[in-house]
Design a protein around this motif. Structure first.
Motif, short mmCIF file in Angstrom:
data_model
loop_
_atom_site.label_atom_id
_atom_site.label_comp_id
_atom_site.label_asym_id
_atom_site.label_seq_id
_atom_site.Cartn_x
_atom_site.Cartn_y
_atom_site.Cartn_z
N THR A 264 0.83 -1.20 0.00
CA THR A 264 0.00 0.00 0.00
C THR A 264 0.86 1.25 0.00
OG1 THR A 264 -0.16 -0.13 2.40
CG2 THR A 264 -1.97 -1.07 1.13
N GLU A 265 2.05 1.17 0.56
CA GLU A 265 2.97 2.31 0.53
C GLU A 265 4.31 1.79 0.09
OE1 GLU A 265 3.51 4.61 4.17
OE2 GLU A 265 1.35 4.37 4.52
N ASP A 266 4.88 2.40 -0.91
CA ASP A 266 6.18 1.95 -1.41
C ASP A 266 7.12 3.14 -1.42
OD1 ASP A 266 8.29 0.77 -2.68
OD2 ASP A 266 7.38 0.85 -4.67
N GLU A 267 7.88 3.31 -0.34
CA GLU A 267 8.81 4.44 -0.22
C GLU A 267 10.23 3.90 -0.22
OE1 GLU A 267 7.73 7.52 -0.22
OE2 GLU A 267 5.60 6.96 -0.11
N PRO A 268 11.22 4.78 -0.52
CA PRO A 268 12.61 4.29 -0.50
C PRO A 268 13.05 3.78 0.88
CG PRO A 268 12.48 6.43 -1.57
CD PRO A 268 11.13 6.17 -0.98
N ASP A 269 12.49 4.34 1.95
CA ASP A 269 12.96 3.93 3.27
C ASP A 269 12.00 3.00 3.99
OD1 ASP A 269 11.00 5.85 3.63
OD2 ASP A 269 11.85 6.46 5.57
N HIS A 270 10.83 2.81 3.47
CA HIS A 270 9.93 1.83 4.11
C HIS A 270 8.85 1.34 3.13
CE1 HIS A 270 7.21 5.30 4.68
NE2 HIS A 270 6.26 4.37 4.68
N HIS A 286 12.58 -0.86 5.49
CA HIS A 286 13.59 -0.70 4.43
C HIS A 286 12.86 -0.76 3.09
CE1 HIS A 286 13.38 -5.00 3.48
NE2 HIS A 286 13.45 -5.22 4.78
N GLY A 287 13.51 -0.24 2.08
CA GLY A 287 12.89 -0.23 0.76
C GLY A 287 12.86 -1.62 0.17
N ASP A 374 10.27 -3.88 13.13
CA ASP A 374 10.18 -3.38 11.75
C ASP A 374 10.98 -4.21 10.76
OD1 ASP A 374 8.74 -1.37 12.82
OD2 ASP A 374 10.34 0.12 12.76
N ASN A 375 12.01 -4.91 11.27
CA ASN A 375 12.90 -5.64 10.38
C ASN A 375 12.87 -7.15 10.65
OD1 ASN A 375 14.15 -3.84 8.56
ND2 ASN A 375 15.22 -2.92 10.31
N ALA A 376 11.82 -7.59 11.36
CA ALA A 376 11.84 -8.99 11.82
C ALA A 376 11.54 -9.98 10.70
CB ALA A 376 10.85 -9.18 12.95
N GLY A 377 10.78 -9.55 9.70
CA GLY A 377 10.38 -10.50 8.66
C GLY A 377 11.04 -10.22 7.33
N SER A 378 10.88 -11.16 6.40
CA SER A 378 11.45 -10.99 5.06
C SER A 378 10.33 -10.78 4.07
CB SER A 378 12.22 -12.23 4.64
OG SER A 378 13.05 -12.67 5.66
N VAL A 379 10.52 -9.81 3.18
CA VAL A 379 9.55 -9.60 2.12
C VAL A 379 10.01 -10.40 0.91
CG1 VAL A 379 8.46 -7.89 0.63
CG2 VAL A 379 9.10 -7.29 2.98
#
Lengths: 382, 270
Positions: A264-270, A286-287, A374-379
C-alpha cells in the motif's frame, strides 16, 4: 555443536570478488532421458570451504556431487577443479575423493587394506603406505582396529573408516554424500564436530550433500539450497535462515509463518503491506523492489515475534495483531504457541522460557497480542 | 510345547526318501553277491573288480576331464555374459543375449543335443573343424549348456553387489579393469565357486547331450554305465557310484567349511 571457522574477511573468500574459486561449476545441466536432474547450475566453491548442498530427495544434489566425482558426465556446461577442466576426465584421474553414503567399504578387505587401497593404486612405497595408514587410523581414533573386517565394526566406526579411506590420498577436494545419514542422532552430533575439526586441521575443501538442514547449518561455511535440479539460494547459514530469497527457501529451512499481502505504501525507506490474513498492516523499515498494489509474501520466523496479554504500543499503526492460543508445545528451553488469528489464519510463535516453572505463563484459550519489529520479517516477491 | 510324533516321523520319512536310495547303493557296493539285490556278506571285491575294468576307468577319467574343462570354459564365458547383462544396461542385442543365455535352462536336453550335433556336422563339412566327434565336441557342448547355469548364478550375485563399491574403488584411482579384479571378482567369488561346481556336476551327470555329440572311442561315464545296465546291473557300478558320492561329499563339505570361514561378504547394516 560444531565450531565454525573464525569470522574474518580472509576466511570468507566468497565475499572477495577477486578471489579465485577452487571449484567452478558453469551452467551445468544433467539430463537422464528427458528429465533434467540438474538444471543450469553455476556455483563457485573456494579453497578450504565446507560447502553444503542442501535439498530434498530428487533435488539433484547427489547428481551434482556425482558429476564432480566423475561418475556422471554433464549433459552441458563445464566443471573446473583447481583451474583444470574436468570434462572427459574419468573418476580415477581426478584430484577428488568421495565418501559414499553407504560407506562402500570393501567387505573382503581389512580396515587397513581399505585405507591403503588408494595409496597402493598410486604405487607408493610400502613403508610410506604403512605410515600413512597408521596416521589416518589415529586421526579417526581407530588405532586398534586396523586388522578388523568392516562387518566387525559398528556403524560409527565404519563411517570413520570411510572418512579415513577418502582422506588417504590427501585429495584437494573431498565429496561427502550424506556423511552422517546412517548414524543415530547423538552419534551424529558428536561426529559433526569431529568432521569440522578434521576438515579444519587438514585444510581440505569439503563439499557435503545433505537433506538435514540442521546438519547443513552447523557444518557449513556456505550452503547451496537446491530445489528440483536448480540452485534456489547460495549463502552463509545466517543469510539462508534470516534473509531467504524466496518462499521455497524460507519454507525449507526451519519453520516460518508466511502471509500474503498487498503493497500500500512503497517508499525508499519503508514499505507498508496490507495483509488480510494477518488482520493488520506490516511496516517494513527498508525499501523493497516492488510496485504499489503488488501482491507479495512476507515471512517471519516464530522466534522473531512476541506474545503479550496487553496490547503493545504500535508505532506506524502496524505490526500488531491478535488471536487466541490454540496449542502449546513445551520443548523445555522454549515453548511453541499456535495462535489462531481473528482472520482464521494460524501462526506459530516461539518464546524462550526464561522463568522457571512460570505460573504466569500464557496458557490455552487466552487472547493474546502478537507483535514484531520493523525488520523482523522478510519480504519475498517470488 | 510338547513335541508330538508327527514331526519326527515326517522328518525321518523325508530324510529316508532323500538318502535311502543313496544309502542302499553304498551298502550294496560292499555286497559279496553277484546279484545286486541279494545280500550275502561284506566284501570289497567289486572295488577290486572296478579297478581292473579299463573301460570303466577310462570312461571315468574322460568324464572328469571333460567336466573340469567344460566347467572352466563355462565359468569364464558365463561370468562375462553375466557382467555384460547386469552392468551394461543398454546395448544392441541385449534382449537376444539375455534370452539365448538362459535358453538351455528350459530347452529339453534332446533338442540341445540334436541341434549341437547338427551344428558340428555342418561345421565339419563347411570349415573342416571340429574333425569328427569325440571328447572335443562333448566338451564344447557341455560348456554351452553349463554356461547358462553359471550365468544365472553369477548374475544373481552381481545384482546384489552394491555398485558404490566399484565406484569407490574407481574413485580411489583404480581403472575399470583393476576394479573388476580387485573388487568385483573377490566379492562374487562364492558365486563363481558354486557356479563352477554346478557346471562340473551337470557335465559329469549328462547322458543325453553327450550321447548325441560323442564319437567312437569317447564314451563318458554315464554312457558306459547306461550301456552296462542294459545288460543287467553289475555291482561294480555301485562301487564306482560310492566312490563318486564320497568325492562329491568331501567337496561339498570343504566348500561349506570354506564359506563358513569367510562370513557375510555382503556388508551388513547397523
Amino acid at each position: 555443536m560444531a565450531r565454525k571457522p573464525e569470522i574474518a574477511a580472509d576466511t570468507r573468500p566468497w565475499r572477495d570478488p577477486s578471489a579465485k574459486p577452487f571449484v567452478r561449476i558453469r551452467d551445468v545441466t544433467k539430463k537422464f532421458g528427458d528429465v533434467a536432474a540438474v538444471w543450469n547450475v553455476s556455483l563457485d566453491i573456494y579453497r578450504t570451504e565446507l560447502f553444503c548442498l542442501l535439498g530434498g530427495s530428487g533435488s539433484g544434489k547427489s547428481t551434482l556431487l556425482r558429476m564432480l566425482a566423475g561418475f556422471e558426465e554433464p549433459t552441458s556446461g563445464t566443471i573446473e577443479i583447481d583451474g583444470q577442466d574436468m570434462s572427459g576426465v574419468p573418476p580415477y584421474n581426478r584430484p577428488v575423493n568421495m565418501m559414499f553414503q553407504s560407506y562402500a567399504l570393501f567387505p573382503h578387505m581389512s580396515v587397513e587394506q581399505n585405507i591403503a587401497y588408494g595409496l597402493k593404486r598410486d604405487r607408493l612405497p610400502r613403508g610410506e603406505i604403512n605410515d600413512r595408514v597408521a596416521e589416518l587410523l589415529s586421526l579417526v581414533k581407530l588405532e586398534d582396529y586396523g586388522p578388523r573386517k568392516p562387518h566387525q565394526l559398528s556403524g560409527g566406526q565404519r563411517q570413520r573408516v570411510a572418512l579415513a579411506r577418502a582422506l588417504a590420498k590427501r585429495p584437494k577436494l573431498l565429496l561427502l554424500d550424506e556423511p552422517l545419514g546412517a548414524l543415530d542422532k547423538k552419534l551424529r552430533e558428536e561426529t559433526q564436530f569431529e568432521l569440522v575439526k578434521i576438515q579444519e586441521s587438514l585444510g581440505v575443501t569439503f563439499i557435503v550433500v545433505t537433506h538435514d538442514q540442521e546438519e547443513a547449518m552447523t557444518l557449513a561455511t556456505r550452503i547451496g539450497v537446491m530445489n528440483q535440479g536448480e540452485i534456489a539460494m547460495i549463502g552463509e547459514p545466517t543469510d539462508i535462515y534470516e534473509f531467504p530469497n524466496s518462499r521455497f527457501v524460507a519454507g525449507f529451512i526451519g519453520s516460518v509463518n508466511m502471509v500474503e499481502g498487498v503493497v500500500t505504501e512503497d517508499e525508499p525507506d519503508h514499505v507498508r503491506i496490507r495483509s488480510a490474513e494477518l488482520g493488520c498492516d506490516i511496516y517494513v523499515a527498508h525499501g523493497v523492489d516492488c510496485a504499489p498494489d503488488q501482491i507479495l509474501w512476507w515471512a517471519i520466523r516464530p522466534e522473531k515475534m512476541q506474545l503479550s496479554r496487553e496490547k503493545p504500543e504500535a508505532s506506524h499503526d502496524a505490526n500488531v495483531t491478535s488471536g487466541v492460543v490454540e496449542e502449546i508445545g513445551y520443548l523445555g528451553d522454549m515453548s511453541v504457541y499456535q495462535i489462531a488469528l481473528d482472520s482464521g489464519k494460524r501462526i506459530r510463535v516461539s518464546q524462550t522460557n526464561t522463568v522457571r516453572g512460570n505460573p504466569d505463563a500464557i496458557t490455552w484459550e487466552e487472547k493474546v497480542y502478537v507483535s514484531w519489529g520493523d525488520n523482523a520479517g522478510s519480504v519475498l516477491t517470488v | 510345547m510338547r513335541r508330538g510324533w508327527f514331526l519326527p516321523i515326517t522328518t525321518a520319512l523325508g530324510f529316508g526318501f532323500l538318502y535311502g536310495p543313496i544309502l542302499s547303493l553304498v551298502i550294496f557296493s560292499f555286497n559279496e553277491n553277484r546279484l545286486v539285490t541279494v545280500w550275502s556278506g561284506f566284501s570289497l571285491k567289486w572295488y577290486g573288480e572296478l579297478f581292473r575294468d579299463p573301460q570303466m576307468l577310462s570312461a571315468a577319467w574322460l568324464s572328469l576331464q571333460i567336466a573340469a574343462v567344460s566347467a572352466t570354459i563355462a565359468l569364464v564365458l558365463g561370468t562375462l555374459c553375466a557382467v555384460a547383462l547386469v552392468r551394461f544396461k543398454k546395448f544392441r542385442g541385449r534382449t537376444a543375449l539375455a534370452g539365448m543365455s538362459s535358453a538351455p535352462l528350459v530347452m529339453p536336453d534332446v533338442i540341445t543335443g540334436l541341434s549341437l550335433l547338427l551344428l558340428f556336422v555342418a561345421m565339419e563339412s563347411l570349415l573342416g573343424w571340429p574333425r569328427g566327434r569325440g571328447s572335443l565336441t562333448i566338451t564344447i557342448a557341455h560348456a554351452t549348456f553349463c554356461l547358462a547355469y553359471v550365468c544365472v548364478v553369477v548374475q544373481s550375485r552381481l545384482v546384489d553387489l552394491d555398485l558404490s563399491l566399484e565406484e569407490a574403488a574407481m574413485d580411489l584411482g583404480a581403472t575399470p579393469v583393476r576394479v573388476f579384479f580387485d573388487i568385483t571378482l573377490p566379492i562374487i567369488a562364492p558365486a563363481l565357486i558354486s557356479g563352477w561346481l554346478l557346471a562340473f556336476t551337470l557335465s559329469l551327470d549328462d547322458l543325453v547331450i553327450a550321447s548325441f555329440v560323442s564319437g567312437p572311442g569317447s564314451s563318458t561315464l554315464p554312457m558306459v554305465i547306461f550301456s552296462k545296465i542294459r545288460l543287467g546291473v553289475s555291482p561294480d557300478v555301485n562301487a564306482l557310484a560310492t566312490i563318486i558320492i564320497g568325492v562329491v561329499s568331501l567337496g561339498v563339505i570343504a566348500a561349506t567349511l570354506l564359506q563358513m570361514r569367510r562370513p557375510a561378504t555382503k556388508q551388513g547394516r547397523g
